[in-house]
Each structure stands twice: as structure tokens, then as C-alpha cells.
Design a protein around this motif. Structure first.
Motif, short mmCIF file in Angstrom:
data_model
loop_
_atom_site.label_atom_id
_atom_site.label_comp_id
_atom_site.label_asym_id
_atom_site.label_seq_id
_atom_site.Cartn_x
_atom_site.Cartn_y
_atom_site.Cartn_z
N LYS A 79 -8.46 3.44 -2.92
CA LYS A 79 -7.58 3.71 -1.78
C LYS A 79 -8.34 4.40 -0.65
O LYS A 79 -8.14 4.11 0.54
N ALA A 89 0.81 -1.22 0.00
CA ALA A 89 0.00 0.00 0.00
C ALA A 89 0.85 1.27 0.00
O ALA A 89 0.34 2.36 -0.29
N TYR A 139 0.01 4.65 -6.89
CA TYR A 139 -0.45 4.21 -8.21
C TYR A 139 0.22 5.06 -9.28
O TYR A 139 0.23 6.29 -9.21
N SER A 198 -8.52 -2.59 -2.07
CA SER A 198 -8.83 -1.24 -1.62
C SER A 198 -7.73 -0.67 -0.74
O SER A 198 -7.43 0.53 -0.82
N GLY A 232 -5.13 0.21 -3.17
CA GLY A 232 -5.65 1.28 -4.00
C GLY A 232 -5.41 1.04 -5.48
O GLY A 232 -4.65 1.77 -6.12
#
Length: 374
Positions: free
Chosen positions: A342, A172, A176, A275, A278
Motif C-alpha cells: 500500500k 483501495a 486489509y 500496490s 495494498g
């Protein structure tokens, strides 16, 4: 010196055991002794689970309408209740926490009858049958996707999210990074055994329908069943595409972190991991899932804008090719979906769940817990 024993109860599947394992690590860090009560299926996880002891009690599900089978199941549950009562009387846990699956029923029922604080954690957006049977008896309900203040027991439901693996927490941290036209595009495709079977049939045809420019950009990671490995290998060679296909990837968290798009099933753990990291996703709920929990999980993430949900019956190879053709030329849309996913993630779920366990062990009400949290 230990703060006391916390008894975790979980059915013997990964979906139930993994959240319990994440909580166990947090509770051990906080000074508690952790014991696990489950069924014989969980023995495969025993080496990893940070429990001081693992206990097996008899249990059964009442899924048959045959009177003889029902009577046999009830007899097994009664024996499980007796065994669980003896276990709880011996261990004297400060709280008992159930994670779903029929092996949780005897220890949770025993705890509530003996006056031991008890709570359940439901991973999915739709409560499973075991948790549904226990919900009215426990002091608190923690939900992976259950809406806070909603459902049948709003006063004692807290949306904690689903605890995720440490590798996912690390993944995480990777932001992105959109793939612009002309750049490599990382696509990750996976599912349970049924998902792997479906995607193994659909993806090669979908990729063959892409124009050469898009196919050359594509970098595919796909989970396949062992029996589909040879077929997928032949398809990859024929299409001359860059692809890693295997029944299992030990570095899936890192591959998800590098993904520009994920196509997968929508089990609770999968949706939670996507999630937290993200990443934009096309979610294909398993159509035969009990209580349609996968469809509800997918809908929860889609409502935030982080995913698109497509029923398997509507996801033809042509549809997949159309989706890829669109999103590979629209990096801004995928970046927006990644940000929305995210935003929906709950990376601190294990800590929040541990806070809740400590509150129930201290015999505080959920109203008090919510007030302190606010």
C-alpha cells in the motif's frame, strides 16, 4: 470552451490503452478535448475511450532482420509520419502524449519535428523499444516504475506511477483484514493467457498437498483459460474445495480487495493495481516477456517488502503448497506485506500525469514542474 486538444498516442493493447484512457478522463474533466491516435487493434476499446475522435495512422515495427521486411516497415513508418504530420497540422494539439507501442512512433516523431510539445509515459520498470526510440526527442518522460532522477534521462523523468481504473480506487478504500488460523483464507490467482495456463496446471496439485485444515480454510478465485475450465472444475470437485474459476471476472477489483494473498504475473498494470489496493502478493514474472520487463516490475514492488518474487521455473506445486502452509499460519507477516504494498501504491497517478501534461503544454520545463510539485 475547450482549453485545446491533447493528442494521445497508444499501441493497440490494453497495457498501453488503459493508462491513456485514465488520463483522458482527467483531461476531459479539466476542460481539454482529447483525441486518440492508434492502430486498428484498439477498435475494441473505442466504445469506452473518452476521445472526441479516434485516428488510425500507418505504423510498423522493425523486428525482422530480413532486408525486404525491414524496407517494408520503413516504408510504412514513412507513410505514417506523413499522415501524422497532416493530422497534427490539422488538429493543432497543445501537446502530444505517447504511451508506448509502435503506433506511437509516427505521431510522436511528427510532433517533435513540428515543434509541438511532446512527452511519453512508460508503464514498466524497463523502457519499451518504441519509447526508448522517442525518449531523446521528447520534453518529458513519465514513469510507472522508472526511478525519478535515474535512467538515461534523469533530468526529464518523473515517477508518476501508472493510472488505475476507478474500480481499483474504490477497492483501495477497503482495509486489509488478516485471516487468522481457523478463519477463511481468500486466495486470488490470475495471469495473462500463459499465466492462466501455468497456474491451472500447478494450483490443483498444490492445493492437494495441503493438510485438510488449511484446504478447508481456502477460498480460491482463479482465472482459467476457456479450454481449462472443465479440467479445473473436475479438480475443484475432487478436492471438495471452495473455488470460483472462470476465464474472466467482472468484479476482480472487489475480489482483490477481499484477498488475503494474490498469486499472479507482474505486468505493469497488475503490479500497480495490487500496490494501490495494498495486498500481499507472490509475483511470477512471465519468463518470455520482451526485455524482461515483468521481472523488473516485480522487483520494484518486492524491494518495498510488498511482494515475493519467484521465477516460474522455481515455482513447483510443492513450492506453492509450502508458501500457503507458511503464510496461512502467519497473518502478521501478510499484514506487514500488505502495508508495504500500500505504501508503494500511487493512487493519484492519473492526476499527477495530468498535471505533468498541462505543464508540458504550457511549455514549462521539467525542472519547473518538479519545483512547483515540491
Amino acid at each position: 470552451m475547450s482549453k485545446g486538444i491533447v493528442l494521445l498516442a497508444a499501441g493497440g493493447t490494453g497495457g498501453h490503452v488503459f493508462p491513456a484512457e485514465a488520463l483522458a478522463y482527467k483531461l476531459k474533466e479539466r476542460g481539454y478535448s482529447v483525441h486518440l491516435v492508434t492502430d486498428s487493434r484498439a477498435e475494441r476499446y473505442a466504445g469506452k475511450f473518452p476521445a472526441d475522435e479516434i485516428h488510425v495512422v500507418p505504423s510498423a515495427t522493425i523486428g525482422s532482420k530480413n532486408p525486404v521486411a525491414v524496407a517494408r516497415s520503413l516504408w510504412t513508418l514513412w507513410k505514417g509520419m506523413r499522415a501524422a504530420k497532416k493530422l497534427i497540422a490539422r488538429l493543432k494539439p497543445v501537446v502530444v502524449v505517447g504511451f508506448g507501442g509502435y503506433p506511437t512512433v509516427p505521431p510522436l516523431l511528427a510532433a517533435t519535428r513540428l515543434g509541438v510539445p511532446a512527452m511519453i509515459h512508460e508503464q514498466n520498470a524497463v523502457m519499451g523499444r518504441a519509447n526508448k526510440a522517442l525518449a531523446s526527442r521528447v520534453q518529458a518522460i513519465a514513469g510507472g516504475f522508472l526511478p525519478e532522477g535515474g535512467g538515461q534521462f534523469p533530468d526529464k523523468t518523473v515517477t508518476t506511477g501508472n493510472p488505475v481504473r476507478p474500480a481499483i480506487i474504490d477497492a483501495a478504500k477497503v482495509p486489509y483484514s488478516p485471516s487468522n488460523p481457523g478463519e477463511p483464507f481468500n486466495l486470488v490467482v490470475f495471469g495473462g493467457s500463459q499465466g492462466a495456463q501455468y497456474f491451472s496446471k500447478a494450483m490443483p496439485t498444490a492445493v492437494s498437498l495441503l493438510d485438510d485444515g488449511l484446504r478447508d480454510r481456502l477460498r480460491l478465485t482463479q482465472q482459467v483459460r476457456p479450454e481449462d475450465t472443465e479440467m479445473m472444475g473436475a479438480c475443484v470437485a475432487q478436492l471438495k474445495m471452495a473455488a470460483d474459476t472462470a476465464p474472466f471476472f467482472t468484479d476482480m477489483a472487489e475480489r482483490l480487495a477481499a484477498a488475503h494473498l494474490v498469486i499472479c504475473r507482474s505486468g505493469a498494470s497488475t503490479v500497480s493495481e495490487i500496490s494501490v489496493i495494498g495486498r500481499p502478493a507472490v509475483l511470477v514474472p512471465y519468463p518470455h516477456a520482451l526485455d524482461h520487463d515483468q521481472a523488473a516490475n516485480a522487483a520494484a514492488l518486492a524491494a518495498t517488502g510488498g511482494a515475493k518474487v519467484i521465477p516460474q521455473a522455481e515455482l513447483s506445486p510443492e513450492k506453492i503448497a509450502s508458501i500457503l502452509n507458511h503464510v496461512m499460519n502467519d497473518p502478521e507477516k501478510l499484514a506487514r506485506m500488505a502495508a508495504a504494498a500500500k505504501q508503494a501504491g500511487k493512487p493519484d497517478a492519473a492526476n499527477l500525469l495530468a498535471d505533468m501534461v498541462e505543464a508540458i503544454a504550457a511549455r514549462r520545463t521539467i525542472a519547473e514542474f518538479k519545483g512547483k510539485r515540491a
